[in-house]
Design a protein around this motif. Structure first.
Motif, PDB file in Angstrom:
ATOM      1  N   ALA A 294     -93.441 -31.030  21.214  1.00  8.88           N
ATOM      2  CA  ALA A 294     -92.609 -32.430  21.861  1.00  8.88           C
ATOM      3  C   ALA A 294     -91.129 -32.105  22.453  1.00  8.88           C
ATOM      4  N   ASN A 295     -90.467 -31.367  21.617  1.00  3.98           N
ATOM      5  CA  ASN A 295     -89.068 -31.042  22.056  1.00  3.98           C
ATOM      6  C   ASN A 295     -89.289 -30.143  23.310  1.00  3.98           C
ATOM      7  N   CYS A 296     -90.471 -29.467  23.395  1.00  2.00           N
ATOM      8  CA  CYS A 296     -90.471 -28.671  24.625  1.00  2.00           C
ATOM      9  C   CYS A 296     -91.421 -29.312  25.844  1.00  2.00           C
ATOM     10  N   ALA A 297     -91.773 -30.515  25.550  1.00  2.00           N
ATOM     11  CA  ALA A 297     -92.609 -31.368  26.405  1.00  2.00           C
ATOM     12  C   ALA A 297     -94.061 -30.735  26.824  1.00  2.00           C
ATOM     13  N   THR A 298     -94.451 -30.301  25.721  1.00  2.00           N
ATOM     14  CA  THR A 298     -95.994 -29.924  26.069  1.00  2.00           C
ATOM     15  C   THR A 298     -96.785 -30.862  25.780  1.00  2.00           C
ATOM     16  N   PRO A 299     -97.687 -31.251  26.743  1.00  2.00           N
ATOM     17  CA  PRO A 299     -99.019 -31.923  26.238  1.00  2.00           C
ATOM     18  C   PRO A 299     -99.605 -31.504  25.078  1.00  2.00           C
ATOM     19  N   MET A 300    -100.237 -32.422  24.197  1.00  2.00           N
ATOM     20  CA  MET A 300    -100.838 -32.093  22.934  1.00  2.00           C
ATOM     21  C   MET A 300    -101.979 -33.068  22.525  1.00  2.00           C
ATOM     22  N   LEU A 313     -97.985 -40.699  18.906  1.00  2.00           N
ATOM     23  CA  LEU A 313     -98.487 -40.532  20.351  1.00  2.00           C
ATOM     24  C   LEU A 313     -99.422 -41.666  20.963  1.00  2.00           C
ATOM     25  N   PRO A 314     -99.864 -41.684  21.982  1.00  2.00           N
ATOM     26  CA  PRO A 314    -100.829 -42.831  22.298  1.00  2.00           C
ATOM     27  C   PRO A 314    -102.114 -42.294  21.773  1.00  2.00           C
ATOM     28  N   PRO A 315    -103.094 -43.416  21.746  1.00  2.00           N
ATOM     29  CA  PRO A 315    -104.207 -43.330  21.070  1.00  2.00           C
ATOM     30  C   PRO A 315    -105.086 -41.920  21.592  1.00  2.00           C
ATOM     31  N   GLY A 316    -105.001 -41.910  22.854  1.00  2.00           N
ATOM     32  CA  GLY A 316    -105.954 -40.832  23.447  1.00  2.00           C
ATOM     33  C   GLY A 316    -105.416 -39.576  23.171  1.00  2.00           C
ATOM     34  N   ASN A 317    -104.314 -39.322  22.533  1.00  2.00           N
ATOM     35  CA  ASN A 317    -103.596 -37.888  22.276  1.00  2.00           C
ATOM     36  C   ASN A 317    -104.174 -37.395  20.713  1.00  2.00           C
ATOM     37  N   TYR A 318    -105.397 -38.355  20.155  1.00  2.00           N
ATOM     38  CA  TYR A 318    -105.890 -37.947  18.993  1.00  2.00           C
ATOM     39  C   TYR A 318    -107.452 -37.673  19.004  1.00  2.00           C
ATOM     40  N   PHE A 319    -107.794 -36.951  18.042  1.00  2.00           N
ATOM     41  CA  PHE A 319    -109.215 -37.067  17.842  1.00  2.00           C
ATOM     42  C   PHE A 319    -109.672 -36.848  16.380  1.00  2.00           C
ATOM     43  N   ASP A 341     -94.733 -39.823  26.368  1.00  2.00           N
ATOM     44  CA  ASP A 341     -93.235 -40.214  26.679  1.00  2.00           C
ATOM     45  C   ASP A 341     -92.338 -39.203  25.679  1.00  2.00           C
ATOM     46  N   VAL A 342     -92.072 -38.211  26.319  1.00  2.00           N
ATOM     47  CA  VAL A 342     -91.262 -36.988  25.454  1.00  2.00           C
ATOM     48  C   VAL A 342     -89.885 -37.674  24.919  1.00  2.00           C
ATOM     49  N   ALA A 343     -89.365 -38.324  25.568  1.00  2.00           N
ATOM     50  CA  ALA A 343     -87.810 -39.088  25.395  1.00  2.00           C
ATOM     51  C   ALA A 343     -88.366 -39.901  24.050  1.00  2.00           C
ATOM     52  N   GLU A 344     -89.146 -40.770  23.982  1.00  2.00           N
ATOM     53  CA  GLU A 344     -89.583 -41.854  23.128  1.00  2.00           C
ATOM     54  C   GLU A 344     -89.781 -41.161  21.679  1.00  2.00           C
TER      55      GLU A 344
END
Length: 374
Positions: A294-300, A313-319, A341-344
């Motif tokens: 997250a600190n490197c702003a990498t999508p995850m 994270l938003p729900p769509g970032n989980y599986f 939202d990286v800053a959040e």
């Protein structure tokens, strides 16, 4: 003027020792030392992980002691020696990290030490432990929470569970998270990528030990099934040699690459240049690797276990954890679908604030002890 000594044990050591708890302490303890010059912070580490010539790191004293090397005895044996050392040094507080080492909390109390434990996660849920080891870890959790003066839990779901299971200790349990570390800079990214045969935004990254609970085996299968034209790069190694790790390493080919353990400056470049970070774990405390990403702003993409959902994270970032088919379908999608939202995220896991919160726990314990002594 003499300073008040706090000994920290239960960890392999600092600096530069691979491990989530070690990274936690490497970020946290120098900040506390800077905030509170009246305190002397000393890490009691394990000699086979730390160069004995290292006696100080960013204002934190470092002491190394011998420790057993067995997977089932190392942490508890080393912590036993750490507690005895803290008693010999007349420490005001001994801070024990993790529930295996917390098995020694009652001994520390019996020796007259004030005890803080940090609970980094329910280690008895890890697949690598047998039934006896899991029983010992459960005892470590129970004895640690029951006997420590103050208890820190690194995830809100963990703190809530502990307050429910140990209602008489609810007031002593504090939620203080891991932080999102700003990793140190290193050599140019192109040099690192060339060394590992990777292209910028041309690989999916996983970071963690090669142990069953990290889920890298099903991540590899999901990756192969996804049809992605990227590579899968896995950073980390086994804590101890195991058949699982050997089987995993045999799956390496031109598209699945194992990079081994890497220092944190190299990790920074790998996070920054990755197209996507994936954490498929069955068990976590609060994953430092995800906070670093997250600190490197990498999508995850993260498995949907409670500790990962605590990152927010938003729900769509989980599986669904362990679901290869669902993960394969998500890996086939573009990485930008998993932005956030990286800053959040990073603002909620700030190491400076975490250091202040931990110092408040220390000061609360020291002031209550002073009141009793008076």
């Amino acid at each position: 003027m003499s300073r008040t000594l706090i000994c920290v044990t239960g960890i392999r050591g600092i600096p530069g020792v691979i491990g989530g708890i070690e990274a936690h302490c490497e970020e946290l303890l120098p900040r506390i030392a800077a905030l509170a010059p009246e305190l002397e912070i000393e890490v009691v580490g394990r000699r086979r992980f730390v160069d004995p010539k290292i006696v100080e790191f960013k204002g934190v004293a470092v002491k190394t002691l011998p420790s057993p090397a067995g997977i089932n005895t190392e942490a508890v044996g080393a912590t036993f020696l750490g507690v005895l050392y803290a008693r010999k040094r007349r420490a005001a507080i001994v801070h024990i990290h993790a529930i295996g080492p917390a098995l020694l909390a009652p001994l520390a109390r019996a020796l007259g030490l004030r005890v803080v434990i940090t609970h980094h996660g329910a280690d008895y849920e890890r697949a690598r432990w047998g039934s006896v080891a899991k029983l010992v870890l459960r005892l470590g959790e129970r004895w640690g929470v029951s006997s420590a003066n103050q208890i820190i839990a690194v995830a809100p779901s963990l703190a809530a569970r502990l307050r429910t299971e140990f209602p008489s200790r609810a007031d002593a349990i504090h939620y203080i998270p891991n932080g999102a570390a700003a990793l140190e800079d290193s050599e140019p990214a192109e040099d690192i990528l060339k060394r590992f045969g990777l292209d910028s935004k041309g690989y999916i990254l996983g970071v963690g030990r090669l142990v069953p609970e990290k889920g890298f085996d099903y991540l590899i299968r999901a990756f192969r099934a996804s049809g992605s034209d990227r590579k899968l790069a896995l950073v980390g190694g086994p804590t101890h040699q195991s058949g699982f790790a050997r089987d995993l390493l045999r799956q390496a080919d031109d598209r699945v690459v194992f990079l081994g353990p890497q220092p944190r400056p190299v990790l920074r470049r790998l996070y920054e240049q990755a197209d996507l970070f994936v954490l498929p774990s069955f068990h976590e405390g609060l994953a430092i690797s995800a906070l670093e990403a997250a600190n490197c702003a990498t999508p995850m993409l993260l498995s949907d276990i409670a500790a990962n959902r605590d990152i927010g994270l938003p729900p769509g970032n989980y599986f669904p954890v362990g679901n290869e088919r669902a993960l394969a379908e998500l890996l086939a999608r573009p990485a930008q679908d998993f932005a956030y939202d990286v800053a959040e995220v990073t603002s909620r896991f700030n190491w400076d604030r975490i250091a202040e919160q931990t110092l408040a726990v220390y000061r609360k314990l020291l002031s209550s002890a002073a009141a009793v002594d008076a």
